[in-house]
Scaffold this motif. Structure first.
Motif, PDB file in Angstrom:
ATOM      1  N   GLY A  28       0.833  -1.182   0.000  1.00 18.34           N
ATOM      2  CA  GLY A  28       0.000   0.000   0.000  1.00 18.34           C
ATOM      3  C   GLY A  28       0.875   1.241   0.000  1.00 18.34           C
ATOM      4  O   GLY A  28       1.987   1.240  -0.521  1.00 18.34           O
ATOM      5  N   THR A  29       0.384   2.302   0.636  1.00 18.81           N
ATOM      6  CA  THR A  29       1.134   3.555   0.714  1.00 18.81           C
ATOM      7  C   THR A  29       1.754   3.693   2.093  1.00 18.81           C
ATOM      8  O   THR A  29       1.053   3.553   3.097  1.00 18.81           O
ATOM      9  CB  THR A  29       0.197   4.751   0.456  1.00 18.81           C
ATOM     10  OG1 THR A  29      -0.414   4.595  -0.829  1.00 18.81           O
ATOM     11  CG2 THR A  29       0.965   6.059   0.504  1.00 18.81           C
ATOM     12  N   ASN A  54       7.695   0.089   1.980  1.00 18.81           N
ATOM     13  CA  ASN A  54       7.264  -0.943   1.042  1.00 18.81           C
ATOM     14  C   ASN A  54       8.129  -2.192   1.114  1.00 18.81           C
ATOM     15  O   ASN A  54       7.998  -3.093   0.280  1.00 18.81           O
ATOM     16  CB  ASN A  54       7.275  -0.392  -0.391  1.00 18.81           C
ATOM     17  CG  ASN A  54       6.127   0.575  -0.640  1.00 18.81           C
ATOM     18  OD1 ASN A  54       4.999   0.339  -0.228  1.00 18.81           O
ATOM     19  ND2 ASN A  54       6.421   1.685  -1.311  1.00 18.81           N
ATOM     20  N   THR A  66       3.534  -2.246   4.441  1.00 24.65           N
ATOM     21  CA  THR A  66       2.556  -1.210   4.779  1.00 24.65           C
ATOM     22  C   THR A  66       1.368  -1.759   5.571  1.00 24.65           C
ATOM     23  O   THR A  66       0.402  -1.047   5.807  1.00 24.65           O
ATOM     24  CB  THR A  66       2.051  -0.522   3.501  1.00 24.65           C
ATOM     25  OG1 THR A  66       1.567  -1.513   2.584  1.00 24.65           O
ATOM     26  CG2 THR A  66       3.171   0.275   2.839  1.00 24.65           C
ATOM     27  N   GLN A 121      -4.011  -3.324   5.726  1.00 22.69           N
ATOM     28  CA  GLN A 121      -3.265  -2.155   5.297  1.00 22.69           C
ATOM     29  C   GLN A 121      -3.553  -0.975   6.223  1.00 22.69           C
ATOM     30  O   GLN A 121      -4.695  -0.760   6.637  1.00 22.69           O
ATOM     31  CB  GLN A 121      -3.632  -1.776   3.858  1.00 22.69           C
ATOM     32  CG  GLN A 121      -3.153  -2.755   2.809  1.00 22.69           C
ATOM     33  CD  GLN A 121      -1.644  -2.683   2.577  1.00 22.69           C
ATOM     34  OE1 GLN A 121      -0.963  -1.779   3.057  1.00 22.69           O
ATOM     35  NE2 GLN A 121      -1.132  -3.654   1.839  1.00 22.69           N
ATOM     36  N   GLU A 124      -2.438   6.748   7.246  1.00 22.93           N
ATOM     37  CA  GLU A 124      -1.835   7.770   8.101  1.00 22.93           C
ATOM     38  C   GLU A 124      -2.623   7.942   9.400  1.00 22.93           C
ATOM     39  O   GLU A 124      -3.837   8.102   9.401  1.00 22.93           O
ATOM     40  CB  GLU A 124      -1.799   9.106   7.351  1.00 22.93           C
ATOM     41  CG  GLU A 124      -0.961  10.183   8.000  1.00 22.93           C
ATOM     42  CD  GLU A 124       0.534   9.938   7.875  1.00 22.93           C
ATOM     43  OE1 GLU A 124       1.291  10.584   8.617  1.00 22.93           O
ATOM     44  OE2 GLU A 124       0.939   9.115   7.031  1.00 22.93           O
TER      45      GLU A 124
END
Length: 234
Positions: A28-29, A54, A66, A121, A124
């Motif tokens: 993911g991010t 990652n 992530t 996942q 923030e």
């Protein structure tokens, strides 16, 4: 036969708790999140902030960096078993048996995780809590729930008092007042009332660390309060 029965029960626990081994998630991010680990008898890892990457976790899990497992990898500097179905964190093992039905559960933002740590996942600001739960027949549903303390001031004048609130959370993340919680860290231990409130007095200069505990629940994270002299600041 005994092993087959054990595996069958374990599969039931995995299905009902959402912690079954599964195919590692795609990356993911990266995000900045916090991780805390509450063992059976003590805090193994206080609230720790990490930024996921990652980079996958080591074999055999090979989980996306992530995910919740990726955050655990960073927060513990790799001190866990790296399995898709986690049994050991920071040297404490809970593998679930009929004789000892404890296992590592995890919650995200005060909500029971609906999938395994290897696939969940993070985004923030997520807060991840690993705790030792108990899953027993016939329902195998969670029995240990998190507590959260709020309302503590960042700083306060010596001799001052503040009212804090402790909530407990359902698996769906619904908060309700937690009564009978012992709040330590102030001048004396105080207990929350039916509304989840307790008034804490701060007489000692320095940093007080507030923490709420109650049997059958995972304790609150430690909350720091700076106590300064009159006219001063932290």
């Amino acid at each position: 036969m005994q092993r087959r029965r054990h595996l069958a029960v374990l599969v039931a626990v995995w299905a009902l708790t959402g912690l079954a081994p599964s195919t590692p998630a795609l990356a993911g991010t990266p995000a900045t999140v916090s991780v805390r680990v509450e063992g059976a008898a003590s805090t193994l890892l206080p609230l720790t902030t990490v930024t996921t990457t990652n980079t996958p976790t080591p074999a055999p899990g090979n989980c996306s960096g992530t995910t919740a497992a990726g955050a655990l990898q960073l927060a513990t500097t790799g001190n866990w078993d790296h399995e898709a179905y986690i049994q050991t964190i920071l040297g404490e093992t809970h593998e679930w048996t009929t004789g000892d039905p404890r296992y590592w559960a995890f919650w995200i933002n005060d909500t029971y995780a609906s999938e395994g740590a290897c696939t969940a996942q993070l985004v923030e600001g997520d807060r991840v809590l690993f705790l030792v739960d108990r899953a027993t027949a016939p329902s195998y549903t969670p029995t240990v729930f998190p507590l959260e303390l709020s309302g503590a001031p960042a700083e306060i004048t010596q001799g001052g008092s503040a009212t804090v609130t402790v909530n407990k959370y359902s698996t769906a993340g619904v908060a309700s007042a937690a009564s009978g919680v012992a709040v330590k860290g102030g001048e004396a231990t105080v207990t929350t009332n039916a509304s989840g409130h307790a008034t804490v007095t701060f007489n000692t200069l320095g940093t007080a660390h507030l923490r709420g505990t109650k049997s059958g629940f995972a304790p609150t994270a430690s909350v720091a309060v700076c106590v300064h002299a009159s006219g001063g600041h932290c």
